[in-house]
Design a protein around this motif. Structure first.
Motif, short mmCIF file in Angstrom:
data_model
loop_
_atom_site.label_atom_id
_atom_site.label_comp_id
_atom_site.label_asym_id
_atom_site.label_seq_id
_atom_site.Cartn_x
_atom_site.Cartn_y
_atom_site.Cartn_z
N TYR A 177 0.85 -1.18 0.00
CA TYR A 177 0.00 0.00 0.00
C TYR A 177 0.89 1.24 0.00
O TYR A 177 1.87 1.31 0.74
CB TYR A 177 -0.88 0.03 1.25
CG TYR A 177 -1.87 -1.11 1.34
CD1 TYR A 177 -1.51 -2.31 1.94
CD2 TYR A 177 -3.15 -0.98 0.84
CE1 TYR A 177 -2.40 -3.36 2.02
CE2 TYR A 177 -4.06 -2.02 0.92
CZ TYR A 177 -3.67 -3.21 1.51
OH TYR A 177 -4.57 -4.25 1.59
N TYR A 228 1.01 5.68 -0.25
CA TYR A 228 0.22 6.86 0.06
C TYR A 228 1.02 8.12 -0.24
O TYR A 228 2.24 8.14 -0.15
CB TYR A 228 -0.13 6.89 1.56
CG TYR A 228 -0.64 5.60 2.12
CD1 TYR A 228 0.23 4.60 2.53
CD2 TYR A 228 -2.01 5.37 2.27
CE1 TYR A 228 -0.23 3.40 3.05
CE2 TYR A 228 -2.49 4.18 2.79
CZ TYR A 228 -1.59 3.20 3.18
OH TYR A 228 -2.06 2.02 3.70
N VAL A 264 -4.40 -2.99 6.35
CA VAL A 264 -4.30 -1.54 6.28
C VAL A 264 -3.98 -0.92 7.62
O VAL A 264 -3.57 0.22 7.71
CB VAL A 264 -5.57 -0.91 5.71
CG1 VAL A 264 -5.82 -1.41 4.33
CG2 VAL A 264 -6.77 -1.20 6.59
N TYR A 265 -4.16 -1.68 8.71
CA TYR A 265 -3.85 -1.10 10.01
C TYR A 265 -2.38 -1.21 10.34
O TYR A 265 -1.94 -0.74 11.37
CB TYR A 265 -4.66 -1.81 11.09
CG TYR A 265 -4.70 -3.30 10.88
CD1 TYR A 265 -3.67 -4.11 11.30
CD2 TYR A 265 -5.76 -3.90 10.22
CE1 TYR A 265 -3.70 -5.48 11.09
CE2 TYR A 265 -5.80 -5.26 10.00
CZ TYR A 265 -4.76 -6.05 10.43
OH TYR A 265 -4.79 -7.39 10.22
N ASN A 266 -1.61 -1.83 9.44
CA ASN A 266 -0.18 -1.87 9.67
C ASN A 266 0.40 -0.47 9.63
O ASN A 266 -0.12 0.41 8.95
CB ASN A 266 0.51 -2.75 8.64
CG ASN A 266 0.40 -4.22 8.97
OD1 ASN A 266 -0.15 -4.57 9.99
ND2 ASN A 266 0.91 -5.05 8.11
N GLU A 267 1.47 -0.32 10.32
CA GLU A 267 2.10 0.98 10.40
C GLU A 267 2.44 1.52 9.02
O GLU A 267 2.96 0.80 8.17
CB GLU A 267 3.37 0.89 11.22
CG GLU A 267 4.18 2.18 11.28
CD GLU A 267 5.52 1.99 11.93
OE1 GLU A 267 5.74 0.93 12.54
OE2 GLU A 267 6.36 2.89 11.82
N GLN A 268 2.13 2.78 8.81
CA GLN A 268 2.54 3.45 7.61
C GLN A 268 3.91 4.06 7.87
O GLN A 268 4.07 4.87 8.77
CB GLN A 268 1.53 4.52 7.20
CG GLN A 268 0.21 3.94 6.73
CD GLN A 268 -0.78 4.98 6.26
OE1 GLN A 268 -0.42 6.08 5.86
NE2 GLN A 268 -2.06 4.63 6.29
N PHE A 283 6.86 6.46 6.81
CA PHE A 283 6.93 7.70 6.04
C PHE A 283 8.34 7.95 5.51
O PHE A 283 9.34 7.66 6.18
CB PHE A 283 6.51 8.88 6.91
CG PHE A 283 5.02 8.98 7.07
CD1 PHE A 283 4.35 8.17 7.96
CD2 PHE A 283 4.29 9.88 6.32
CE1 PHE A 283 2.98 8.24 8.10
CE2 PHE A 283 2.91 9.97 6.45
CZ PHE A 283 2.25 9.14 7.35
#
Lengths: 117, 114
Positions: free
Chosen positions: B31, B33, B99-103, B105
């Protein structure tokens, strides 16, 4: 709509003191995740701590801990023994999976934390 | 430790010009972003990308914006005709399965439109 509110635009404490940053959020769902991100002057976004809503136990990471009050929709961050390197913007963020394809993090406005020597 | 990288770190452009911001997500993440942060304001979601297509986009992400994953490693954000109000810090993030996995940055690209 989900919202995240950080009511303290700026806070300042002496080094070694404990400080608590507040965050409230609004959702009608039961399953979600909450995060605190730190953004130092370099503007890098760094994850500090996260909390799964289904867990009753408050998350802790070394000097950082949260007070998660699900009924009150409150998610405060406590920093113990604060250090000069903790000076940064702190953002509370929220993600609510399993709603269509809503994968976005929803952010609070941030709290500027200044640690004074 | 794997990390998200972004280039350039700072981009200065003239109003009306096209810019491409580049990101290399963590290699096994699925994913991707883009977020932006106008100076002094909160972070705003722009777009999420999964399985080679946009999964969600915000109202900010209008026809001037596009994203692409051209070669399986890079993830780009293109702004076709920049406006002064596009000046901001642009963050790329990636996350794994669930999707709740850490994003995670990237360090951000500071875009300045003159």
């Amino acid at each position: 709509a989900q919202t995240v509110t950080q009511s303290q635009p700026e806070m300042s404490v002496q080094e070694a003191e404990t400080v608590t940053l507040s965050c409230t959020y609004d959702t009608s769902e039961n399953n979600y995740y909450l995060f605190w991100y730190k953004q130092p002057p370099s503007r890098q976004m760094i994850l500090v701590i996260r909390q799964e809503a289904y867990k009753q136990q408050n998350a802790t990471e070394n000097r950082f801990s949260v007070n998660f009050q699900k009924a009150a929709k409150s998610f405060s961050l406590k920093i113990s023994d604060s250090q000069l390197g903790d000076t940064a913007m702190y953002f509370c963020a929220f993600i609510q999976p399993f709603m269509d394809s809503n994968y976005q993090l929803i952010w609070g406005a941030g709290t500027k934390l200044i640690i004074k020597p | 430790e794997p990390e998200v990288t972004q280039t350039p770190s700072h981009q200065v452009t003239q109003m009306g010009q096209e810019v491409i911001l580049r990101c290399v997500p963590i290699s096994n993440h699925l994913y991707f972003y883009w977020y932006r942060q106008i100076l002094g304001q909160k972070v705003e979601f722009l777009v999420s990308f999964y399985n080679n297509e946009i999964s969600e986009k915000s109202e900010i992400f209008d026809d001037q914006f596009s994203v692409e994953r051209p070669d399986g490693s890079n993830f780009t954000l293109k702004i076709r005709s920049t406006k002064l109000e596009d000046s901001a810090m642009y963050f790329c993030a990636s996350s794994g399965l669930g999707v709740y996995n850490e994003q995670f940055f990237g360090p951000g690209t500071r875009l300045t439109v003159l």
